[in-house]
Design an enzyme around this catalytic site. Structure first.
Site, mmCIF file in Angstrom:
data_model
loop_
_atom_site.group_PDB
_atom_site.id
_atom_site.type_symbol
_atom_site.label_atom_id
_atom_site.label_comp_id
_atom_site.label_asym_id
_atom_site.label_seq_id
_atom_site.Cartn_x
_atom_site.Cartn_y
_atom_site.Cartn_z
ATOM 1 N N GLY A 149 0.824 -1.216 0.000
ATOM 2 C CA GLY A 149 0.000 0.000 0.000
ATOM 3 C C GLY A 149 0.852 1.258 0.000
ATOM 4 O O GLY A 149 2.037 1.227 0.315
ATOM 5 N N GLY A 213 0.577 -8.646 -4.493
ATOM 6 C CA GLY A 213 0.711 -9.888 -5.260
ATOM 7 C C GLY A 213 1.964 -9.885 -6.132
ATOM 8 O O GLY A 213 2.786 -8.965 -6.065
ATOM 9 N N ASP A 238 5.396 -5.668 5.835
ATOM 10 C CA ASP A 238 5.719 -7.026 6.301
ATOM 11 C C ASP A 238 5.683 -8.041 5.162
ATOM 12 O O ASP A 238 6.585 -8.870 5.017
ATOM 13 C CB ASP A 238 4.787 -7.437 7.446
ATOM 14 C CG ASP A 238 3.314 -7.363 7.062
ATOM 15 O OD1 ASP A 238 2.982 -6.667 6.083
ATOM 16 O OD2 ASP A 238 2.488 -7.996 7.732
ATOM 17 N N ILE A 267 2.562 2.269 7.193
ATOM 18 C CA ILE A 267 2.030 3.542 7.679
ATOM 19 C C ILE A 267 1.509 3.412 9.110
ATOM 20 O O ILE A 267 1.568 4.347 9.895
ATOM 21 C CB ILE A 267 0.946 4.069 6.711
ATOM 22 C CG1 ILE A 267 0.574 5.513 7.019
ATOM 23 C CG2 ILE A 267 -0.275 3.175 6.709
ATOM 24 C CD1 ILE A 267 -0.241 6.176 5.921
ATOM 25 N N ASP A 268 1.040 2.190 9.459
ATOM 26 C CA ASP A 268 0.407 2.085 10.784
ATOM 27 C C ASP A 268 1.377 1.635 11.875
ATOM 28 O O ASP A 268 0.953 1.332 12.982
ATOM 29 C CB ASP A 268 -0.843 1.186 10.724
ATOM 30 C CG ASP A 268 -0.529 -0.202 10.202
ATOM 31 O OD1 ASP A 268 0.660 -0.539 10.093
ATOM 32 O OD2 ASP A 268 -1.474 -0.945 9.895
ATOM 33 N N GLY A 312 -5.176 1.143 10.372
ATOM 34 C CA GLY A 312 -4.676 0.311 11.473
ATOM 35 C C GLY A 312 -5.406 -1.010 11.476
ATOM 36 O O GLY A 312 -6.425 -1.150 12.142
ATOM 37 N N TYR A 424 -7.509 7.133 2.201
ATOM 38 C CA TYR A 424 -6.665 7.360 1.025
ATOM 39 C C TYR A 424 -6.144 8.792 0.969
ATOM 40 O O TYR A 424 -5.101 9.050 0.366
ATOM 41 C CB TYR A 424 -7.426 6.972 -0.251
ATOM 42 C CG TYR A 424 -7.731 5.480 -0.283
ATOM 43 C CD1 TYR A 424 -6.708 4.543 -0.289
ATOM 44 C CD2 TYR A 424 -9.042 5.004 -0.266
ATOM 45 C CE1 TYR A 424 -6.968 3.180 -0.279
ATOM 46 C CE2 TYR A 424 -9.316 3.647 -0.268
ATOM 47 C CZ TYR A 424 -8.268 2.737 -0.265
ATOM 48 O OH TYR A 424 -8.528 1.380 -0.253
ATOM 49 N N ILE A 426 -5.096 10.335 3.611
ATOM 50 C CA ILE A 426 -3.935 10.318 4.514
ATOM 51 C C ILE A 426 -2.756 9.618 3.836
ATOM 52 O O ILE A 426 -1.623 10.090 3.887
ATOM 53 C CB ILE A 426 -4.313 9.632 5.843
ATOM 54 C CG1 ILE A 426 -5.257 10.544 6.634
ATOM 55 C CG2 ILE A 426 -3.079 9.281 6.665
ATOM 56 C CD1 ILE A 426 -5.770 9.959 7.933
HETATM 57 N N1 LIG Z 1 4.320 -14.222 2.866
HETATM 58 C C1 LIG Z 1 4.777 -13.624 1.757
HETATM 59 N N2 LIG Z 1 5.828 -14.149 1.084
HETATM 60 C C2 LIG Z 1 6.288 -13.555 -0.027
HETATM 61 N N3 LIG Z 1 5.791 -12.420 -0.555
HETATM 62 C C3 LIG Z 1 4.750 -11.849 0.063
HETATM 63 C C4 LIG Z 1 4.183 -12.409 1.249
HETATM 64 N N4 LIG Z 1 3.157 -11.621 1.649
HETATM 65 C C5 LIG Z 1 3.075 -10.618 0.743
HETATM 66 N N5 LIG Z 1 4.030 -10.740 -0.201
HETATM 67 C C6 LIG Z 1 4.250 -9.837 -1.328
HETATM 68 O O1 LIG Z 1 4.659 -8.557 -0.853
HETATM 69 C C7 LIG Z 1 4.044 -7.516 -1.601
HETATM 70 C C8 LIG Z 1 3.329 -6.550 -0.724
HETATM 71 O O2 LIG Z 1 2.596 -7.219 0.292
HETATM 72 P P1 LIG Z 1 1.408 -6.506 1.071
HETATM 73 O O3 LIG Z 1 1.058 -7.337 2.248
HETATM 74 O O4 LIG Z 1 0.312 -6.170 0.116
HETATM 75 O O5 LIG Z 1 1.998 -5.107 1.506
HETATM 76 P P2 LIG Z 1 3.071 -4.743 2.611
HETATM 77 O O6 LIG Z 1 4.388 -5.173 2.085
HETATM 78 O O7 LIG Z 1 2.917 -3.291 2.706
HETATM 79 O O8 LIG Z 1 2.693 -5.513 3.838
HETATM 80 C C9 LIG Z 1 3.126 -8.181 -2.593
HETATM 81 O O9 LIG Z 1 3.754 -8.137 -3.862
HETATM 82 C C10 LIG Z 1 2.971 -9.601 -2.092
HETATM 83 O O10 LIG Z 1 2.837 -10.539 -3.135
HETATM 84 O O1 LIG Z 2 -7.009 -0.532 -0.931
HETATM 85 P P1 LIG Z 2 -5.640 -1.053 -0.769
HETATM 86 O O2 LIG Z 2 -4.638 -0.331 -1.594
HETATM 87 O O3 LIG Z 2 -5.523 -2.527 -0.940
HETATM 88 O O4 LIG Z 2 -5.170 -0.727 0.671
HETATM 89 C C1 LIG Z 2 -5.998 -0.683 1.773
HETATM 90 C C2 LIG Z 2 -5.226 -1.049 2.995
HETATM 91 O O5 LIG Z 2 -3.882 -0.655 2.912
HETATM 92 C C3 LIG Z 2 -3.424 -0.123 4.144
HETATM 93 O O6 LIG Z 2 -3.185 1.243 3.973
HETATM 94 C C4 LIG Z 2 -2.221 -0.818 4.653
HETATM 95 O O7 LIG Z 2 -1.322 -1.038 3.618
HETATM 96 P P2 LIG Z 2 -0.166 -2.132 3.770
HETATM 97 O O8 LIG Z 2 -0.810 -3.472 3.983
HETATM 98 O O9 LIG Z 2 0.596 -2.049 2.517
HETATM 99 O O10 LIG Z 2 0.653 -1.706 4.954
HETATM 100 C C5 LIG Z 2 -4.555 -0.434 5.076
HETATM 101 O O11 LIG Z 2 -4.599 0.353 6.134
HETATM 102 C C6 LIG Z 2 -5.766 -0.399 4.179
HETATM 103 O O12 LIG Z 2 -6.820 -1.155 4.665
HETATM 104 MG MG LIG Z 3 1.103 -6.395 4.766
#
Ligand SMILES: Nc1ncnc2c1ncn2[C@@H]1O[C@H](COP(=O)(O)OP(=O)(O)O)[C@@H](O)[C@H]1O
Ligand SMILES: O=P(O)(O)OC[C@H]1O[C@](O)(COP(=O)(O)O)[C@@H](O)[C@@H]1O
Ligand SMILES: [Mg+2]
Length: 534
Positions: A149, A213, A238, A267-268, A312, A424, A426
């Site tokens: 995000g 993804g 993460d 962000i959170d 959050g 969005y 923020i």
């Molecule tokens: N357990 C995982 N192992 C490998 N890649 C992952 C995993 N979880 C998420 N990803 C990849 O990390 C990227 C971002 O993950 P996402 O959870 O949407 O956001 P954030 O990194 O902010 O937590 C995506 O391209 C997703 O495919």
């Molecule tokens: O609509 P999107 O882009 O999937 O994102 C929405 C979600 O992304 C967040 O901003 C958090 O993003 P991340 O998982 O990347 O940290 C959430 O607070 C919100 O619910």
């Molecule tokens: Mg995540």
């Protein structure tokens, strides 16, 4: 913007030194005196597992309970890795600095509160420039990618990686990967120069684009190898860091001289270990605008209620800090603190009381709060986004409806309710001044670490000192508000809202904290105690 398409390979595998029969890399007699754990994995498991635990945690123990958790280095699997003097010492701006280079022995303590007889505890490698680097400027080819995000500060981190590489290390070949992980194998690359990135920190979003993804370590490493990239800067939360750990394992399995660093974004503020995440301060500041609007609306109508939903999913830090900063909020609801609506001590009773006293009220609710209550009243939905994150119900809408229904049913008083969801707005703002400085330091720490040959690591401040942290330490567990700690008590006393916790639950919470001990005697809830803000 111009694009470069896939180029011929500059990166050749140095050699394949991984021994799949025992899972060991033989070149372990490192001059830095580390030993590896005896944990064994097969090479295929390393490439395909979603477990981001490193194969060989580098741990050194010392006197008085000192534990050093180091990060991998290219020399761990590439023997006779050449090193070169750090070009920084010839750059006028830096050459004047006394002790500019960090001492190899410097480490940063995970915990700084200690008692006379307490063990010294876990430490991480101190971040900063090294006397020797493992990459020559002219042979370095770096790429930057943003995933997940949006978050204020993404562009600043991109800018400072590019400028850090150019200005400090004379690296002139830097590209951006478009659209997150899948951009490695499905999109062209964007050349990044100081000119291209000059003003991007004044804009929200990410100039590279992002996505959820598409994290396929094997295809991503194929692309890295084909293009001849040898430094990979991955900015994300993460999920992204878990993906980065898998990319690192695949690179190490192939024996490539390619360094991988993750720059934690969330962000959170739910990433453990580090003091706080970039964009968090900006988000709290921006949330004030929504809270102010809700307050103005609520004050202007008879029994006005303003509800603001803040980001959050699992951690209520933005809601908590925004509430504490504002002083206009009457009630703050976060995922960590279950609440209930009806009956004595419930939310409805409190709303009625506050409206009688003040004639208006503002409620801040974190997006992950009350999800258990919502799923009781709505049909359970277990939908996920492309990254596998659970899609949450809109707690703001649900709560608004519940409050309206309550007042309608009981005909107690007329009221007006306004609901604001600034999510969005923020996320999309540019980072504020303090986040800009923080992003600059994060980017520079990452660049210094990678130039020095560290790999498979992430960077961040611990008690204000930047350190290199193994991936698994920030991808296991989440930092969450501890509702039995002083910060939440401060919030309760500032709003005078019900705690919604019964005494037996307080004891339960304390017991849970001792049960959650990690091997290092640290627990996830404990990590959150004093952060952010004591
Ligand atoms: N357990 C995982 N192992 C490998 N890649 C992952 C995993 N979880 C998420 N990803 C990849 O990390 C990227 C971002 O993950 P996402 O959870 O949407 O956001 P954030 O990194 O902010 O937590 C995506 O391209 C997703 O495919
Ligand atoms: O609509 P999107 O882009 O999937 O994102 C929405 C979600 O992304 C967040 O901003 C958090 O993003 P991340 O998982 O990347 O940290 C959430 O607070 C919100 O619910
Ligand atoms: Mg995540």
């Amino acid at each position: 913007m111009d694009s470069i398409s896939s180029s011929t390979s500059l990166t050749t595998p140095i050699f394949q030194c991984f021994d799949p029969s025992n899972g060991y890399y033989p070149s372990l007699s490192s001059p830095r005196h580390f030993y590896y754990s005896s944990k064994t994995h097969s090479s295929t498991a390393a490439a395909s597992t979603v477990d981001s635990t490193p194969l060989f945690p580098k741990i050194v123990t010392g006197d008085a309970g000192y534990v050093f958790e180091d990060v991998p280095h290219l020399s761990d699997y590439i023997p006779q890795l050449p090193t070169y003097p750090d070009p920084l010492q010839d750059i006028p701006s830096y050459s004047a600095v006394k002790q500019y280079f960090v001492n190899e022995e410097d480490t940063v303590a995970e915990k700084i509160i200690a008692q006379k007889n307490s063990p010294r505890g876990v430490h991480f490698r101190r971040a900063g420039p090294s006397q020797k680097v493992c990459f020559r400027s002219e042979e370095t080819y770096a790429c930057v990618v943003t995933c997940g995000g949006l978050c204020p500060g993404l562009n600043t981190v991109i800018r400072e990686i590019v400028c850090g590489l150019y200005d400090m290390y004379g690296v002139h070949k830097v590209v951006g990967i478009e659209g997150g992980y899948r951009g490695f194998y499905s999109r062209n690359m964007i050349p990044l120069t100081p000119k291209v990135v000059n003003n991007i920190h004044k804009r929200g979003g990410t100039i590279l684009g992002t996505s959820r993804g598409g994290s396929d370590p094997s295809k991503i490493v194929d692309s890295i190898q084909d293009r001849g990239i040898n430094q990979v800067y991955i900015i994300g939360g993460d999920g992204t860091q878990k993906g980065a750990a898998l990319i690192f394992e695949e690179i190490r399995r192939r024996g490539l001289k390619v360094a991988v660093v993750g720059i934690p974004k969330t962000i959170d503020n739910d990433i453990p270990i580090i003091d706080k995440s970039f964009g968090f301060d900006t988000a709290v500041e921006e949330a004030q605008r929504a809270i102010n609007a809700a307050h103005v609306e609520a004050e202007s109508f008879e029994n006005g209620i303003g509800i603001v939903k803040l980001i959050g999913r699992y951690s209520g830090f933005i809601a908590m800090n925004a509430t504490l900063a504002s002083r206009d909020v009457d009630c703050c609801l976060i995922p960590e603190s279950p609440f209930f609506l009806e009956g004595p001590g419930g939310l409805f009773e409190f709303i009625e009381k506050r409206l009688k006293e003040n004639g208006h009220m503002v409620i801040v609710v974190a997006e992950g709060a009350g999800q258990d209550l919502i799923s009781q009243s709505l049909s359970k939905m277990n939908q996920q986004d492309a990254s596998g994150n659970r899609l949450l119900q809109d707690v703001g809408l649900w709560l608004s409806q519940k409050i309206k229904d309550h007042f309608k049913k009981n005909r107690k008083m007329t009221m007006t309710l306004k609901y604001i969801d600034p999510t969005y707005m923020i996320r999309a703002v540019p980072s504020n001044a303090s986040d800009n400085i923080y992003c600059t330091l994060l980017a520079q720490s990452a660049v210094h670490g990678v130039m020095a040959g560290y790999t498979g690591f992430t960077v961040g401040p611990l008690h204000g000192r930047h350190a290199y942290i193994p991936f698994h330490r920030i991808t296991t567990g989440q930092k969450r508000v501890v509702i039995t700690d002083r910060m939440w008590a401060r919030l309760l006393s500032s709003t005078n809202q019900p705690s919604f916790i019964k005494p037996q639950n307080i004891n339960g919470e304390r017991e849970e904290r001792t049960e959650n001990q990690t091997p290092n005697g640290k627990n996830h809830t404990e990590m959150t105690e004093a952060k952010p803000g004591e």
